[in-house]
Design a protein around this motif. Structure first.
Motif, PDB file in Angstrom:
ATOM      1  N   ARG A 197       0.842  -1.202   0.000  1.00  0.00           N
ATOM      2  CA  ARG A 197       0.000   0.000   0.000  1.00  0.00           C
ATOM      3  C   ARG A 197       0.871   1.244   0.000  1.00  0.00           C
ATOM      4  O   ARG A 197       1.815   1.363   0.785  1.00  0.00           O
ATOM      5  CB  ARG A 197      -0.925  -0.011   1.207  1.00  0.00           C
ATOM      6  CG  ARG A 197      -1.916  -1.158   1.213  1.00  0.00           C
ATOM      7  CD  ARG A 197      -2.935  -0.975   2.322  1.00  0.00           C
ATOM      8  NE  ARG A 197      -2.301  -0.868   3.626  1.00  0.00           N
ATOM      9  CZ  ARG A 197      -2.898  -0.393   4.711  1.00  0.00           C
ATOM     10  NH1 ARG A 197      -4.145   0.052   4.630  1.00  0.00           N
ATOM     11  NH2 ARG A 197      -2.266  -0.341   5.857  1.00  0.00           N
ATOM     12  N   GLU A 198       0.524   2.199  -0.826  1.00  0.00           N
ATOM     13  CA  GLU A 198       1.285   3.445  -0.925  1.00  0.00           C
ATOM     14  C   GLU A 198       1.426   4.139   0.419  1.00  0.00           C
ATOM     15  O   GLU A 198       2.500   4.642   0.762  1.00  0.00           O
ATOM     16  CB  GLU A 198       0.580   4.410  -1.885  1.00  0.00           C
ATOM     17  CG  GLU A 198       0.678   4.056  -3.341  1.00  0.00           C
ATOM     18  CD  GLU A 198       0.110   5.172  -4.189  1.00  0.00           C
ATOM     19  OE1 GLU A 198      -0.763   4.892  -5.022  1.00  0.00           O
ATOM     20  OE2 GLU A 198       0.559   6.329  -4.031  1.00  0.00           O
ATOM     21  N   VAL A 199       0.355   4.154   1.190  1.00  0.00           N
ATOM     22  CA  VAL A 199       0.342   4.930   2.435  1.00  0.00           C
ATOM     23  C   VAL A 199       1.333   4.391   3.464  1.00  0.00           C
ATOM     24  O   VAL A 199       1.673   5.078   4.421  1.00  0.00           O
ATOM     25  CB  VAL A 199      -1.080   4.972   3.049  1.00  0.00           C
ATOM     26  CG1 VAL A 199      -2.019   5.724   2.144  1.00  0.00           C
ATOM     27  CG2 VAL A 199      -1.595   3.570   3.364  1.00  0.00           C
ATOM     28  N   GLU A 200       1.778   3.167   3.254  1.00  0.00           N
ATOM     29  CA  GLU A 200       2.699   2.566   4.218  1.00  0.00           C
ATOM     30  C   GLU A 200       4.146   3.016   4.007  1.00  0.00           C
ATOM     31  O   GLU A 200       4.984   2.810   4.874  1.00  0.00           O
ATOM     32  CB  GLU A 200       2.621   1.047   4.124  1.00  0.00           C
ATOM     33  CG  GLU A 200       1.258   0.494   4.535  1.00  0.00           C
ATOM     34  CD  GLU A 200       1.173  -1.007   4.436  1.00  0.00           C
ATOM     35  OE1 GLU A 200       1.047  -1.668   5.486  1.00  0.00           O
ATOM     36  OE2 GLU A 200       1.242  -1.543   3.309  1.00  0.00           O
ATOM     37  N   TYR A 201       4.436   3.622   2.865  1.00  0.00           N
ATOM     38  CA  TYR A 201       5.810   3.980   2.548  1.00  0.00           C
ATOM     39  C   TYR A 201       6.159   5.383   3.024  1.00  0.00           C
ATOM     40  O   TYR A 201       5.337   6.290   3.004  1.00  0.00           O
ATOM     41  CB  TYR A 201       6.054   3.844   1.036  1.00  0.00           C
ATOM     42  CG  TYR A 201       6.210   2.401   0.642  1.00  0.00           C
ATOM     43  CD1 TYR A 201       5.096   1.604   0.381  1.00  0.00           C
ATOM     44  CD2 TYR A 201       7.469   1.819   0.566  1.00  0.00           C
ATOM     45  CE1 TYR A 201       5.245   0.260   0.063  1.00  0.00           C
ATOM     46  CE2 TYR A 201       7.629   0.484   0.240  1.00  0.00           C
ATOM     47  CZ  TYR A 201       6.506  -0.291  -0.008  1.00  0.00           C
ATOM     48  OH  TYR A 201       6.655  -1.618  -0.326  1.00  0.00           O
ATOM     49  N   ASP A 202       7.413   5.520   3.459  1.00  0.00           N
ATOM     50  CA  ASP A 202       7.877   6.760   4.070  1.00  0.00           C
ATOM     51  C   ASP A 202       8.583   7.694   3.088  1.00  0.00           C
ATOM     52  O   ASP A 202       8.503   8.916   3.221  1.00  0.00           O
ATOM     53  CB  ASP A 202       8.854   6.430   5.213  1.00  0.00           C
ATOM     54  CG  ASP A 202       8.248   5.494   6.233  1.00  0.00           C
ATOM     55  OD1 ASP A 202       8.887   4.470   6.565  1.00  0.00           O
ATOM     56  OD2 ASP A 202       7.123   5.776   6.690  1.00  0.00           O
ATOM     57  N   PHE A 203       9.317   7.118   2.131  1.00  0.00           N
ATOM     58  CA  PHE A 203      10.120   7.927   1.218  1.00  0.00           C
ATOM     59  C   PHE A 203       9.865   7.482  -0.221  1.00  0.00           C
ATOM     60  O   PHE A 203       9.771   6.286  -0.500  1.00  0.00           O
ATOM     61  CB  PHE A 203      11.613   7.792   1.543  1.00  0.00           C
ATOM     62  CG  PHE A 203      11.962   8.238   2.921  1.00  0.00           C
ATOM     63  CD1 PHE A 203      12.132   7.312   3.948  1.00  0.00           C
ATOM     64  CD2 PHE A 203      12.099   9.583   3.215  1.00  0.00           C
ATOM     65  CE1 PHE A 203      12.433   7.718   5.224  1.00  0.00           C
ATOM     66  CE2 PHE A 203      12.411   9.996   4.498  1.00  0.00           C
ATOM     67  CZ  PHE A 203      12.575   9.064   5.507  1.00  0.00           C
ATOM     68  N   TRP A 204       9.830   8.475  -1.110  1.00  0.00           N
ATOM     69  CA  TRP A 204       9.533   8.220  -2.516  1.00  0.00           C
ATOM     70  C   TRP A 204      10.564   8.893  -3.411  1.00  0.00           C
ATOM     71  O   TRP A 204      11.056   9.980  -3.099  1.00  0.00           O
ATOM     72  CB  TRP A 204       8.151   8.769  -2.873  1.00  0.00           C
ATOM     73  CG  TRP A 204       7.041   7.996  -2.255  1.00  0.00           C
ATOM     74  CD1 TRP A 204       6.547   8.130  -0.992  1.00  0.00           C
ATOM     75  CD2 TRP A 204       6.288   6.945  -2.868  1.00  0.00           C
ATOM     76  NE1 TRP A 204       5.531   7.231  -0.782  1.00  0.00           N
ATOM     77  CE2 TRP A 204       5.350   6.489  -1.920  1.00  0.00           C
ATOM     78  CE3 TRP A 204       6.315   6.354  -4.126  1.00  0.00           C
ATOM     79  CZ2 TRP A 204       4.444   5.462  -2.185  1.00  0.00           C
ATOM     80  CZ3 TRP A 204       5.409   5.339  -4.407  1.00  0.00           C
ATOM     81  CH2 TRP A 204       4.492   4.904  -3.433  1.00  0.00           C
ATOM     82  N   GLY A 205      10.848   8.236  -4.531  1.00  0.00           N
ATOM     83  CA  GLY A 205      11.683   8.852  -5.540  1.00  0.00           C
ATOM     84  C   GLY A 205      10.864   9.715  -6.478  1.00  0.00           C
ATOM     85  O   GLY A 205       9.629   9.793  -6.359  1.00  0.00           O
ATOM     86  N   GLN A 206      11.551  10.338  -7.430  1.00  0.00           N
ATOM     87  CA  GLN A 206      10.899  11.233  -8.386  1.00  0.00           C
ATOM     88  C   GLN A 206      10.314  10.481  -9.573  1.00  0.00           C
ATOM     89  O   GLN A 206       9.512  11.045 -10.315  1.00  0.00           O
ATOM     90  CB  GLN A 206      11.897  12.283  -8.879  1.00  0.00           C
ATOM     91  CG  GLN A 206      12.332  13.262  -7.802  1.00  0.00           C
ATOM     92  CD  GLN A 206      11.169  14.095  -7.307  1.00  0.00           C
ATOM     93  OE1 GLN A 206      10.417  14.686  -8.093  1.00  0.00           O
ATOM     94  NE2 GLN A 206      10.983  14.155  -6.001  1.00  0.00           N
ATOM     95  N   GLY A 207      10.723   9.253  -9.752  1.00  0.00           N
ATOM     96  CA  GLY A 207      10.182   8.439 -10.830  1.00  0.00           C
ATOM     97  C   GLY A 207      11.066   8.407 -12.062  1.00  0.00           C
ATOM     98  O   GLY A 207      11.855   9.326 -12.305  1.00  0.00           O
TER      99      GLY A 207
END
Length: 127
Positions: A110-120
């Protein structure tokens, strides 16, 4: 604040392969479960694959099962997504995400569980 950084996207013909890479330059990389998500034009972002912090457990979306493989190298702070037999519907921006966890084997989809994201990174599959 450090975020994951994706690379390896590009243009590929249908049936071809690409390998995406993601580096997350934190000392606690091995304490993070990692995931790949994607967002196609006009659609919501969706789960693709995830891997536990130990690398022992993986999980995949039904749409890519058997074609994609997620892996990680904790010594290099890297996670990978090997994509084979690509289809036009795989065209999307692919995002790498990190979630700090105390569990060696748990995966998160689930997306909401993740803390850090890249730019893609953009992946375009031509038919």
């Amino acid at each position: 604040q450090v975020h994951p950084v994706e690379s390896g996207g590009g243009l590929v013909q249908a049936g071809g392969s690409l390998k995406l890479s993601c580096v997350f330059s934190v000392r606690t990389f091995s304490g993070n479960a990692m995931g790949w998500f994607r967002q196609a034009p006009g659609k919501d972002r969706e789960f693709v694959a995830c891997i536990s912090r130990s690398g022992d457990t993986t999980d995949y979306a039904d749409s890519i099962q058997g074609r994609f493989a997620i892996s990680r190298d904790n010594a290099k702070n890297m996670v990978y997504l090997q994509m084979n037999s690509l289809k036009s519907e795989d065209t999307a921006v692919y995002y790498c995400a990190a979630k700090f966890t105390l569990s060696n084997s748990r995966t998160y989809y689930r997306e909401v569980e993740y803390d850090f994201w890249g730019q893609g990174t953009q992946v375009t599959v031509s038919s």
